[in-house]
Structure formats: C-alpha cells, structure tokens
Design an enzyme around this catalytic site. Structure first.
Site, mmCIF file in Angstrom:
data_model
loop_
_atom_site.group_PDB
_atom_site.id
_atom_site.type_symbol
_atom_site.label_atom_id
_atom_site.label_comp_id
_atom_site.label_asym_id
_atom_site.label_seq_id
_atom_site.Cartn_x
_atom_site.Cartn_y
_atom_site.Cartn_z
ATOM 1 C CG HIS A 1 18.628 17.417 40.621
ATOM 2 N ND1 HIS A 1 19.748 16.066 40.607
ATOM 3 C CD2 HIS A 1 17.854 17.327 40.867
ATOM 4 C CE1 HIS A 1 18.492 15.339 40.817
ATOM 5 N NE2 HIS A 1 17.474 16.548 40.535
ATOM 6 C CB CYS B 1 7.088 20.566 39.209
ATOM 7 S SG CYS B 1 7.176 18.189 39.713
#
Ligand code: PEP
Ligand code: MG
Length: 860
Positions: A499, A789
C-alpha cells in the site's frame, strides 16, 4: 472500614510515607495498597496498576469505599484514568490531600471507623496544624494570579455544539483566545465532573473530555473576567469556528433540552451559529500521518536479511526518475530509561531545558504549517497547528520540569511521563477525542528528540527538494509525502503492490525498493530511476539525461478505446477527496479505497463524518460513476476500530468483507453513509466488497446493499476461489472488479509486501492471467462488467492483454491514464484477443511478456 491507595511516582517515597503514617495507628489499620513507581523500579505511574490497586482494596473495603492519594502531575492523570479502568464498583474518591500529613490523618480516621467522606475531609485538612504553626493562615503573599482569583468571580454555562467535542482544534482556539485576557477561567464538565483549572492551557482543556451536548460551566476571576467569559460564550456559540451547516440542528436540540448558554447579564451573540465552516480536523485525512510514534527500543540485533547489500538489485515501485540529495528519515524516538536519577545539583539546569525544547518544537511545527499553503493540505496544516499550540502549553513544560526538580527524573523521562500520561488520558476518552492521543505522542517524540539534540522524528521538515531514504515507510507517512518537497523515495524493504507503493505511485513520486538503502548517507546525491528500479550515487550528467528522457505521450482525451473504437472505460483509483480532485480526467472512479480515509482512526468515524468524506469524492465526479469499496480492513491495512484478535497469518485471516461478520454495524453504518453521500451529490454510486471468497458472501453483501438503492452492487475478485466460481458470484451481483494485487498474492501464495517475492506476485504470471480469463469469460456470458482495479491496470503493456481476456474497464492511479490510453489506442480489439491468449498460454511471466510482444508484432 475504608481502604486506601497511594499513587506515587516513587515506590520509595510511597512506602516511606506509609511507614511513617503506620506508626500513628494502633489496633486495626485500614487496607493500604501502593501503586508507586514503574514495574522495573523506576519513577513513574501506571493507570492500569492504579486500577488494579483500587480493585484489590475495594475487595476488602466493599461499600465503605476507597480513598486514593496522589503525589503530583501525571500521578493525578493516572489515578483519574484508573477510575475508568477499574472493575469494582465500590465508591472511590481521589483526594488532593498532602501525601505525608494526609496519609497520617487518613489512617488514623479510617482506623477509627470514619466514613469515606469524613476520612477525606480529615486528610484534606491535615495541613492546618502545620500552617497555623508556621503562620501561613494569616495574609499570604498574593501573586498576580492570586489577586485575580480574589476578584469577584463571573460564571457562564454553555453547551458544547461541536460534533467532535472539545478536540484539539477548538481547544487550541480557546487556549489561544483566553490566554490574551487578564483572567483565570476554570471549566467544569457537568457530565463527567472533570475540571480544567486554567482554560488557557490546551492540555487541561483536552482532559475535560467534553463531547457534543455536554454542559460546561465556566468560572472566571481577574480583571478581565467578564470579557473573557463573553469571548468564550461567543466562541462556544460559533462552535469554536468549525460548525458545518447541518450542525445547527444538533445544537438547537441540545439548547431545547436546557443547555443553551447563559452569561450573567452580558448575553451572548449566537448569531454566527450554523455558518458554513471547514470540517473539523479529525474528519478528513489521516493525521497520525504526521505522528512520528515513539516505539520501544529494539530488543535484539537486526535480522541478517535486513543488513544492507549495496550491490543487490532494486525493485521498481513507482515510475519516473529524479535526482536529489539524500535525507534519511530520522529513527523513531525510543523510551528514555527510567533508572537514571539526577543529583540535586543537576536538577535546576536540567529542568530549565524543558521549556526551550517545547518552544523549539512549537516553532518548527508552526513553520511547517505555514509552508502548507495549498488547500489540499488544509487538514494536515490544521493538525500541525493544533500540535503547535499544544507544544506552546506552558503547563506541560512546567509539569515535566517539576518531575525533574522534585524527583530527579531526566528531562527526557519527564517529558515522556507527562505527555504519555496526557496521551493515555485522551485516548481513554474515546470518540474523536481519542484520535488526538497520536498528536500528543507525536509531540512527545519531537520534544524528546530536541532535548537530545536530535532531529525531530517523522517526515523530514525541508523546504528544498530531497530524496527520502527510509527502511520502511508506513502508509500513513506515505500519504503525506505530497506535503513535502520529496522528489523520490528509496526504501530498504517493500514490494510493488504494497500500500505504501500504491500511495507513492498515486503521488507520482518515483520510488525504488533497494536493500542497499542503508548505505546511503545524508547529503549523498542520488539518481532514483523508479522505472528500472535503480539507485545511483553521484550520477553522471548523461545518466541523468537518459533517465529523465520521457517519450512524448498524447494526453488521455477522456474516453478509453482500442484503435477500432471498442470502448474500454479508463477509471481512477482514489483514496479520498484530495486525490479525487486530481483524478477528474478519468471517466470515473473505479476504486475508492475508503479505508485510506480512516487509516489512523482509533474509533469508528461517525456516519456524518463518513458521509462528508464520501461526498468529497462524489462531488469531484458529478453524474459520473464512482465505485466505492467498503472498508478493506486487516492484514497490511489494519484499522483499529475493526481489529480482530491477533492472528498468525493476517493475510489469510479476518480481513476485508470477513470483518463484517464480527462488526456488522460497521458495514451497516458505512453503507448508510455512502447512500447519504450519494443522495446528497446525486452520484452514480456503485458499491463493492473486498476479499470475497464465495458466492454466498457475495449474496450476503448484495442483500445488505440492496435496500439502499445503489446504482450497482458488486464484489471484488481477489481470491482464486472467487475467480474459479465467477459464474456463481456474478449471478449474485451486478459487476465484479478484479484486485490483481491480492489475486496474485493468493494465487501464487506469495506475500504482496515481500520484496524478495516480487517476481511471484507479478500480474504477468500465467496463473494469474488464466484466473482473470475465467472471470472475463464469465462476465461476457452474462453481459456484466468485469473491471481490473489492481496495479496491473496501470501497466500499459498489460492493458491489451487484459482487454483480450474479457476485461471491460481498467482503474488505475490517474498518472497512468495517458500511457494506458495510448497503448490501447494503438491496438485493435482482435489484436487484444490474440495477445491475451498468447500471454495466458505462456509458461512464465517473462515468456508472457515476450509472447504478448510477439503476438502484437505478428498481427500489426
Ligand atoms: C487489489 O488487491 O488489487 C486491490 C485493488 O485492493 P488493495 O490493493 O487495496 O488490497
Ligand atoms: Mg485487495
């Protein structure tokens, strides 16, 4: 008989006081427990120990109650906190009585069978004989504040209107505004009974624990008492400058319940109430983002694989190239040792170092806040400003100085204790207030670093461009990189689909994971080539020119299509209102990672707060599609308010949609907030759940969503099981979106955060491509959209492959839009099918890339 607890920083002090008092009692003595010093024999207090001591005494004292003595400063805070933590429900009273005289009086009175109140009264009056003897009772000398206290007092009661309570920003406003008056204003929260003896002290205000709707009594003395209260009333009526339009109703309801403000005869001007204002600081971006949390000292040598290897290859994390001087992220501050005690002769000088350290932190935070002029950084600026006001709170430095002078604590240790206790107290209040504990801990780390002559922890405070070098960057820090002039990032560990990497990419900061990062020194000039994954010290001018040369790519025109006009929606991945504003070139939002908005939150944000955050994204895409993903908590994105039990293997544990079982209310409230935001913005709102493994889970999610009337309901395909069962999953929902980061992790059994395993978590792995093909085919059969995505959607070479495998939309960091659009615009749909088949049929990722390139060349 009542029982007694003694809370002291020093075990020696407490036992000596008890020994002395014990001499005075004959016969049965009350049960006394000491909660003094730290476990390891150092100076300090611990709320949990105090709570345990209260419970122990309460067991024998029962309904007679427990009297708690405290020595000073944070002992008071620990004792107050302990009242929240204790399990017993026996009556408990904290007393301000002096430790030695008070304890003597209390032991004697308690042994004589006196009630809790009577014992407390005895203890509190215990200084009288000494004062009479020394003659203090007659005409004590008056200080300016004493004379203020002696002046006629004025009172005011107001109801707190702020939805987030008296949190850091309003508290900072009150402290700053009232500090300008020649008056002492004391506040008392009627609900909790908590008192702040000086409203000009921000830390004291924060301990009031005042929430929306609480009635607060103010009592002022001094020359400007009336004016100070008038100002306070005006500020309170205005919600301390942070009310939103809709907050008026809450306030009106609170007023109707009898809580409107009254100020003697002065009357208040509440005409400003309800004026539109920026959202409170707590409501938007992560703000622990600035919090350089203090961590315990590492307790062993670094693991062998953590040792830098300067010749190890780098991993490209975020494309682009930049050159700049290295700035290493300062190490987190470790806890100062408790054992060191200063000699009497050293204490005065040591105590005097505290105020300047707090002042330096105040100045650095203020300068930093001033530099954040861009409106996108409004929330970060507000957090910095509030922390700066806290650093300016003279009471904090004074309290720490007292620990140094009286007890011989080192200044670092004293700052650690005082700010740590304040953070604990604030955290214990729950709600939005608890969020501010991170700011207090951040301040603590900064003050201690200043006292040690070290650089303040956290993201470097620089005005000039720099290359940030850090072992590992937390997502919360990565989210704030954009507030600094950081031009590139080098980390010693990490992986392309972590992330932190995703955040760096969305900011357009070139980044490389390079185990040799630890060999870089502050000031080294380095070239960071995030496209190739290279870091070069002292690069030649030619090398810089080569790395910076970028092919001319036409800008994305707003519609993704192949050369023969087949529409492939090109959407954006966003993590909140700020980056949504930068993403409007995309056709819509294909993934709104809602958990990124609340990464540092300890408590679940309210529906109103969530609604505001979601509206900010919808507002940037009027009438266009926004796919909102419900909270994807767990594993590498832990959210404190949906934390399950500690798991051996969190990536395979309760994460994503699985948390909805444990916290059904969290999902229900989030859906309510998304629906409210969508209605308010008339958005084309799609919702989807992360980490779905079965068709039954998809059905369950759809059932929870349908009553809200969202345009479409879908799920993410991130597990091999969901991909294999795509037909059944698609039967339950309107669309699916493939999360290739997790799909690769689970298909390849390789941690997406692991640098060494990055070749396995490559989306070009044929196993991953074949799973994507299963989903694409299932979607095509029933005519339902299949998006991608994950980070794979941002790879221009992979775009034709994905379209060829049946993918109908690609959602990516907005910076990738131009290249992906150009790559698609150069191929026909038929070519996509050919390259998709070639890549998926290959034996490995390298072969898949070569096969795709070959298929493209042969069909050109
Ligand atoms: C994914 O797993 O590909 C995805 C898009 O979700 P996240 O990266 O947020 O886990
Ligand atoms: Mg995922």
């Amino acid at each position: 008989m009542i029982g007694i607890v003694v809370v002291s920083h020093s075990a020696a002090l407490a036992s000596a006081a008890l020994e002395l008092a014990g001499q005075m009692v004959h016969g049965d003595a009350p049960h006394v427990v000491l909660a003094a010093g730290t476990e390891d024999g150092g100076l300090g207090t611990d709320a949990a120990r105090v709570a345990a001591a209260i419970d122990e005494v309460a067991e024998s004292a029962g309904a007679d109650g427990v009297l708690v003595f405290v020595d000073l400063g944070s002992a008071v805070i620990s004792a107050e906190l302990a009242l929240e933590l204790r399990m017993s429900d026996a009556p408990v009273r904290l007393t301000s009585a002096p430790l030695v005289e008070g304890l003597v009086a209390a032991l004697v009175a308690a042994a004589g069978g006196a009630s809790l109140d009577a014992v407390a009264a005895e203890a509190e009056a215990s200084l009288a004989p000494k004062q009479a003897h020394i003659g203090e009772e007659s005409a004590p000398e008056t200080s300016p504040s004493d004379s203020a206290a002696a002046a006629p007092s004025h009172t005011l009661t107001f109801t707190l209107r702020n939805p987030a309570g008296l949190h850091a920003r309003p508290a900072a406003t009150v402290a700053a505004e009232l500090g300008a008056f020649d008056a002492t204003v004391r506040l008392r929260n009627r609900r909790t009974g908590a008192e702040a003896s000086n409203a000009a002290s921000m830390s004291a205000l924060l301990t009031l624990g005042a929430r929306q709707g609480d009635e607060v009594e103010a009592n002022a003395s001094g020359t400007d008492a009336a004016a100070a209260l008038a100002r306070l009333e005006a500020l309170a009526a205005d919600g301390f400058g942070e009310l939103e339009e809709g907050d008026t109703e809450v306030s009106a309801a609170a007023s109707a319940a009898g809580g409107s403000s009254q100020l003697g005869s002065a009357g208040g001007d509440s005409s400003q109430a309800g004026r539109a204002r920026p959202a409170p600081v707590d409501s938007a971006k992560p703000n622990g983002d600035l919090a350089a949390d203090v961590v315990p000292a590492p307790d062993g040598p670094l693991p062998a694989d953590a040792v830098a290897a300067a010749d190890a290859p780098g991993i490209p994390i975020s494309p682009g190239a930049a050159v700049g001087p290295v700035v290493r992220m300062p190490d987190p501050v470790v806890e100062p040792p408790a054992e060191t005690t200063l000699a009497e002769s050293e204490r005065a000088a040591a105590a005097a170092s505290l105020a300047p350290a707090f002042a330096q932190v105040h100045d650095s935070l203020t300068h930093r806040a001033r530099r954040l002029t861009d409106e996108r950084f409004r929330d970060a600026r507000a957090v910095l400003e509030a922390t700066a006001v806290l650093a300016d709170d003279k009471a904090l430095a004074a309290e720490a100085a007292e620990l140094v002078t009286r007890l011989g604590a080192t200044p670092e240790r004293a700052a650690w204790l005082v700010l740590g206790a304040l953070a604990e107290l604030i955290a214990g209040q729950g709600g939005a207030m608890a969020e501010r504990a991170a700011d207090v801990r951040d301040l603590r780390g900064r003050v201690i670093a200043r006292l040690r002559g070290e650089t303040e922890p956290g993201l470097p405070d620089r005005g000039d461009p720099f290359v940030l070098v850090v072992d590992e960057l937390a997502p919360a820090d990565a989210a704030l990189l954009g507030t600094t002039p950081c031009v590139a990032l080098v980390t010693a560990s990490g992986a392309p689909t972590s992330h932190t990497a995703i955040l760096a990419r969305s900011l357009g900061v070139p980044a490389v994971v390079w185990p040799g990062a630890r060999t870089l020194r502050d000031g080294d000039t380095v070239l960071v080539d995030g496209t190739r994954g290279e870091v070069e010290v002292d690069p030649s001018a030619d090398r810089v020119a080569e790395a910076s040369a970028r092919p001319e790519i036409p800008p994305f025109d707003g519609t993704g299509r192949t050369a023969d006009g087949h529409h492939v929606e090109l959407l954006a991945n966003v993590s909140g209102g700020a980056d949504a504003a930068d993403a409007t070139r995309a056709e819509g939002v294909g993934l709104f990672r809602t958990e990124f908005v609340f990464l540092d939150r300890q408590e679940e944000p309210s529906v109103a707060e969530q609604t505001a955050a979601y509206r900010a994204v919808f507002a940037a895409f009027p009438g266009r599609r926004v796919v909102v993903r419900t909270l994807d908590a767990g594993s590498d994105k832990p959210l404190a308010f949906v934390a399950g039990s500690r798991e051996q293997n969190p990536a395979l544990g309760v994460r994503g949609f699985r948390t909805a079982r444990a916290y059904p209310g969290v999902l229900a409230r989030q859906l309510e907030a998304i629906a409210a935001a969508a209605r308010a913005e008339r958005a084309d709102a799609w919702v989807m759940a992360p980490m779905i493994s079965t068709a039954a889970e998809a059905r369950e999610f759809a059932a929870a969503c349908r009553p809200h009337g969202f345009a479409r309901v879908g799920v993410m395909i991130e597990t091999p099981s969901a991909a294999l069962c795509a037909p059944e999953v698609l039967a339950e929902v309107d669309f699916v979106s493939i999360g290739t980061n997790d799909l690769a992790q689970y298909a390849m059994a390789a941690d997406r955060q692991s640098g060494p395993l990055a070749a396995l978590t490559d989306a070009w792995q044929p196993a991953v491509l074949r799973l994507i093909r299963l989903v694409g085919e299932a979607g095509a059969r029933v005519g339902k959209p299949v998006g991608v995505c994950g980070e794979a959607a941002a790879d221009p070479a992979l775009a034709p492959v994905l379209v060829g495998l049946g993918v109908t939309s690609l959602s990516m960091a907005p910076r990738a839009l131009d290249e992906v659009a150009a790559a698609l615009g150069a191929v026909s749909r038929e070519q996509c099918v050919a390259v998709g088949a070639a890549a998926a049929g290959a034996v490995g990722p390298r072969e898949a890339r070569a096969a795709a390139a070959g298929a493209l060349a042969s069909t050109a």
